[in-house]
Write a protein that holds these residues in place. Sequence first.
Motif, short mmCIF file in Angstrom:
data_model
loop_
_atom_site.label_atom_id
_atom_site.label_comp_id
_atom_site.label_asym_id
_atom_site.label_seq_id
_atom_site.Cartn_x
_atom_site.Cartn_y
_atom_site.Cartn_z
N ASP A 107 37.66 44.47 56.95
CA ASP A 107 37.65 45.72 56.19
C ASP A 107 37.46 45.39 54.71
OD1 ASP A 107 38.76 48.19 57.95
OD2 ASP A 107 39.70 46.33 58.60
N SER A 108 36.76 46.27 54.04
CA SER A 108 36.68 46.17 52.58
C SER A 108 36.74 47.58 52.00
CB SER A 108 35.39 45.47 52.13
OG SER A 108 34.26 46.28 52.38
N ALA A 109 37.29 47.67 50.82
CA ALA A 109 37.41 48.96 50.15
C ALA A 109 37.17 48.78 48.66
CB ALA A 109 38.79 49.58 50.39
N GLU A 110 36.43 49.71 48.07
CA GLU A 110 36.16 49.68 46.64
C GLU A 110 36.37 51.08 46.06
OE1 GLU A 110 32.40 49.14 43.56
OE2 GLU A 110 32.54 47.79 45.29
N LEU A 111 37.17 51.16 45.00
CA LEU A 111 37.42 52.41 44.30
C LEU A 111 36.96 52.25 42.86
CD1 LEU A 111 38.67 55.28 44.26
CD2 LEU A 111 40.82 54.19 43.54
N ASP A 112 35.97 53.03 42.46
CA ASP A 112 35.46 53.00 41.09
C ASP A 112 35.96 54.25 40.37
OD1 ASP A 112 34.20 50.82 42.08
OD2 ASP A 112 32.16 51.50 41.69
N SER A 113 36.79 54.04 39.35
CA SER A 113 37.36 55.16 38.58
C SER A 113 36.59 55.32 37.28
CB SER A 113 38.85 54.90 38.29
OG SER A 113 39.57 54.74 39.51
N PHE A 114 35.78 56.37 37.19
CA PHE A 114 34.94 56.60 36.01
C PHE A 114 35.74 57.35 34.94
CE2 PHE A 114 31.78 55.66 39.13
CZ PHE A 114 30.70 55.15 38.43
N HIS A 115 35.52 56.93 33.69
CA HIS A 115 36.16 57.61 32.56
C HIS A 115 35.14 58.02 31.50
CE1 HIS A 115 35.78 53.60 30.72
NE2 HIS A 115 36.40 53.12 31.79
N PHE A 116 33.87 57.78 31.76
CA PHE A 116 32.78 58.24 30.88
C PHE A 116 31.54 58.45 31.74
CE2 PHE A 116 28.93 57.27 28.43
CZ PHE A 116 29.02 58.20 27.41
N PRO A 117 30.82 59.53 31.62
CA PRO A 117 30.99 60.65 30.66
C PRO A 117 32.04 61.67 31.09
CG PRO A 117 29.08 61.03 32.05
CD PRO A 117 29.61 59.68 32.44
#
Length: 675
Positions: free
Chosen positions: A236-246
């Motif tokens: 299993d693999s998991a990736e969470l990308d939390s954007f703060h711009f724009p």
Amino acid sequence: MLLFILAQAATAVVTPASTTAPPAAAVQPAIVSYPPDFFTKISPNTALDMVNALPGFALDTGAGVRGYEGAAGNVLIDGQRPATKSEGIDSLLQRMLATHVARIDVIRGGAPGIDMQGKTVIANVITKRENGARGIFHYADQHSSDGRRWGTLRIEGSGKVGERSWEGGVTVSGFTDDGFGDGPRTETNGDGAPNASAHIHSQGWGTQSIVTSATEAPLAGGSLRLNGRISGQTYDSAELDSFHFPDSHTEHDHQDDNYLQGEVGARYSHGFGARTNVEIVALRQDKHEKYADAFDTPADGQVFHQDTTTSETILRGVVKFQQKPSLSWEAGAEGAYNTLENHILFSDNGVFTTLPAADVTVDEKRGEVFGKAVWRPFATLTIEGAVREEGSNIASSGDVNLSKTLYYTKPRLAVTWAPDADDQIRFRYEREVGQLDFSAFVASTTLSAGVVTAGNPNLVPQQDWASEIAYERHFWGGGSVVLTARNLEITDAIDRAPIRAPNGSFFDAPANIGAGSENDFLVTLTVPLEKLGLKGAQIRGDYTRRISEVTDPTTHERRPISNQHPSDWDAHYSQTVGKMIYGVDVGGGWQQRNYRFNAIQIDKLQTYVTPFAEWKPNPKLSWRIELDNVTARGFKHTFENWDGPRNLVPLALVDLRSVHPGRIIYIRLRKTFGS
């Protein structure tokens, strides 16, 4: 320092054989024997430890290709290759106790009666012929800097009762994927203006279970060996990308990859007199794999499911004839039947999309006949000549219906000149024919990178004419330097090209893109440091430089082959002091580029450093501690994206993702039993 060592090596005077230097083979200079005493300074636990300590020798565990001949590694056990493909030779050597090894012969360039398996250098591990049982208990505990913990338990045994030998093992292990970690992500437009920025949090992990068994006994005047292996893996693999711009939002990707694989094999060998031997190998492999990838953003949701079943059946026969000590002949044939059945479902925001070659069934029938001779006209000169004729029929049905028959002739010439016991020059010229990768026949995805790759069953194998020359010099008892230069003139190079789907859209796919070339330069160095005042210490290292060229099918410009490392290197330092061995292993950083018609992916991995220490209070017990990835190396992925073919539209977006996998503390207990 390095120049000093090479200068000393060139002028070194070799002393007579001792417990630290292998005796020179006066009759067969191509064969150098390393007795157990040679390895005393490293206190080996297993045969793998001994093979890894051979001067000038780099272990090759074999290729993951279909067929038996082309998948060979460069190590034999008692002059024979194990009748298995799913288990690497390193695993077999790891469960063989060092105390069970009588000696290791390193054959360079070829020798009459020795199957070189298409290699210029092989190691032949000779085991002791004695009854009894022996075993290994191995437990490793690992702790990562992000708080995760996992372990490995391995129990293996082997033995001999009368004329029957047996072996078996069970391994249960957890693992992490060191290609994941935390780090920044930035997106810029083609003109360099900021487009978006985020923080990446990603992890990859899994478990693996393996059961192996084998037995060998006399049968009808010959010897029959049977082996089996079952392995399973969940990942299993998991990736969470939390954007703060724009703006503030998240993107999430989750992948599952699970498989179950089984293999049974048999090898029967029978001697007819002192000079003739017949060997028959039969093997069957089956694998079922399920892969899923789900990618979600506030505006989109994509799901990819893949179900793949493969099988391989092999039958091979070889007749070997030793005409005289300086001349041997070999002839044989191999047949293989391979199948693949693949089913894919892909949806985008709940709407199912048809991908090229998503549902495909492939059958391949391959056959090969071969003959070779090894001749030593003089004590210092060995000549090996071989020719193989290969034929195959590949048929696919489902989304792509086609059938094709291919024939290739593969000649080989290898010449070895050893003017003395410490110098050797090797030359090789042959036609190499690659093997089609079944995974290239079907579609695949990397949804988090926005990549959907089509399958292409209409491929032909990549071929090349290979020219290689190598010089090897031994010095200082256990030191060696090997310099190798290799040229490949390639036809039908397999790389990437656009393919049109039934709905008129284009996808990236594997394809034959024409002719190409590759030049490789390799250096392998082993240096014992006692002459420099460091008793029990040595340095080992390898360096490879690759320069390749093909014509890009999109831009029609010359470029390197996709996914090829321009250079690779590693270095290892170790020193034995009493019952303690300590040192550091360094895996060099690398980079590669993958060229698609509308994107270029650049992967760059930094150097991996692992200091270690191992304590052996007695020959049958050892404790080892490592600090893996002590520098917390970074793994950088750059995606350069165009809104169409790269030669027609300007660069649209550059997506840079940089993650740093954490450090890992590794602690291992190994206990051996028997001898």
